[in-house]
Every structure is written in C-alpha cells, then in structure tokens.
Design a protein around this motif. Structure first.
Motif, PDB file in Angstrom:
ATOM      1  N   ALA A 119       0.624  -1.505  -0.383  1.00 35.68           N
ATOM      2  CA  ALA A 119      -0.156   0.144  -0.146  1.00 35.68           C
ATOM      3  C   ALA A 119       0.931   1.215   0.007  1.00 35.68           C
ATOM      4  O   ALA A 119       0.299   2.136  -0.483  1.00 35.68           O
ATOM      5  N   ASN A 120       1.245   1.732   1.255  1.00 36.85           N
ATOM      6  CA  ASN A 120       2.731   2.438   1.061  1.00 36.85           C
ATOM      7  C   ASN A 120       4.177   2.762   0.243  1.00 36.85           C
ATOM      8  O   ASN A 120       5.352   3.114   0.731  1.00 36.85           O
ATOM      9  N   SER A 121       4.436   2.281  -0.922  1.00 36.60           N
ATOM     10  CA  SER A 121       5.369   0.831  -1.121  1.00 36.60           C
ATOM     11  C   SER A 121       5.704   2.677  -2.443  1.00 36.60           C
ATOM     12  O   SER A 121       4.855   2.613  -2.614  1.00 36.60           O
ATOM     13  N   PHE A 122       6.736   3.200  -2.571  1.00 38.55           N
ATOM     14  CA  PHE A 122       7.027   4.505  -3.297  1.00 38.55           C
ATOM     15  C   PHE A 122       8.417   3.786  -4.519  1.00 38.55           C
ATOM     16  O   PHE A 122       9.362   3.650  -3.368  1.00 38.55           O
ATOM     17  N   LYS A 123       8.674   4.024  -5.495  1.00 37.81           N
ATOM     18  CA  LYS A 123       9.776   4.321  -5.893  1.00 37.81           C
ATOM     19  C   LYS A 123      10.387   5.097  -7.295  1.00 37.81           C
ATOM     20  O   LYS A 123       9.178   6.252  -6.712  1.00 37.81           O
TER      21      LYS A 123
END
Length: 187
Positions: free
Chosen positions: A147-151
């Motif tokens: 849900a809260n992972s970003f790249k």
C-alpha cells in the motif's frame, strides 16, 4: 485601504515599514493583563525576509490590492523566462530566481496569473497540478502491491519524484506543483 491591526488575516497583503508583506500566520492573543493584540508572521514579497510583528487593535495598516493579469508562458531566454499578456500581447521577462522551483513545471502556452503592484511583477501563480510523462523509473514488478511503497522516477521536465510501484516508463501522471508529489495517473 486602511485596516485595524486586529483585522489582519492570513493571506492579506499589507504595506508595513515602506514595503510589501503577506501575512503567513495570524494569532489573536488576549492576555489577562493589558489589551488584546494580533501576533502576525509576515513574509516580504520583494526579498523573502520574514518578520514577526505584534499589531494592536488601535494600530492601522494599509491593505494592498494586487492587480492580477493572465499571461502565457512562451520560452526560456538564458536566465530569463518570457511571458505574454493574452489581451495586450505585451511580453514580460522574469528572472528564473523570481519564479523559483516552479519554473520546472512551466510548459509552452501554459496560462499563469501574474500579480502586479504599481506595474511591478510581485508574484506568479501556476496551476496546482500539471500532467507530465515518466521518462525513467524501475520496471514494474508483478505482485508488488504494498500500500505505501514508492519508487523513484524522473519526469519529462527533469524533476525526480516518488511514484507507486505500478507506474512504468511512458505513462502520463498528474503531479502537484507545490511539492512535486504524485497525485494520480492521467486519463
């Protein structure tokens, strides 16, 4: 237009100490002893200095109205950015430092508001959101749906931002111009 010191509100532009200030924060204080006052944090519109000032109800300040004119962004000329008034076709040149980090979000023909005080440009307002294309990012990994992972990703204007893991190269995204954050995919 004159106004009492206790009437200053956030966003008001006032003339104080012979220069222009915008009220950033206002706090009405009523001490147990003595008269009430308005504690105001001011930011100088010309040079960016900050000032904390105490205004009593009996004090008056001059409220300033800025004239807003619609302009279109034309092009970059060295350290200057060129804008054109859509009604008069008059062009103005503003230094990149005046526009600041927001200059990265300008695109050809973009409509902006330029605020003037006595025929001098004081501030510009660009749209809150722009659509940009992803030029470089890590490949999409199947099954990665945290849900809260970003790249990290590099956008077509050269700005780096964080995007969700499902975003790939070539996708068009809506980006917030205030902080450069991802909002959503463009339709």
């Amino acid at each position: 237009m004159k106004m009492n010191g206790n009437e200053i509100r956030q966003g008001n532009i006032i003339k104080h100490q012979d220069t222009l200030w915008v009220a950033v924060k206002c706090n009405a204080v009523k001490p147990g002893k003595g008269g009430a006052f308005n504690q105001v944090e001011l930011k100088n519109l010309l040079d960016g200095r900050k000032l904390n000032e105490r205004f009593r109800a009996a004090e008056t300040v001059e409220k300033v109205r800025l004239e807003q004119k619609k302009h279109s962004y034309l092009y970059e000329d060295g350290e200057m950015l060129v804008f054109m008034n859509g009604e008069t076709y008059e062009q103005i040149h503003l230094h990149k430092d005046f526009v600041g980090d927001r200059a990265a979000y300008l695109s050809d023909g973009m409509e902006i508001d330029v605020e003037f005080y006595e025929e001098r440009a004081i501030n510009i307002s660009i749209p809150e959101q722009v659509t940009l294309e992803v030029e470089d990012t890590e490949p999409v990994v199947k099954g990665q749906t945290a849900a809260n992972s970003f790249k990290p990703a590099t956008l077509s204007n050269g700005v780096r931002t964080n995007v969700p893991p499902f975003v790939g190269v070539g996708e068009r995204l809506i980006i917030n111009t205030e902080d450069g954050s991802y909002v959503k995919r463009a339709d």
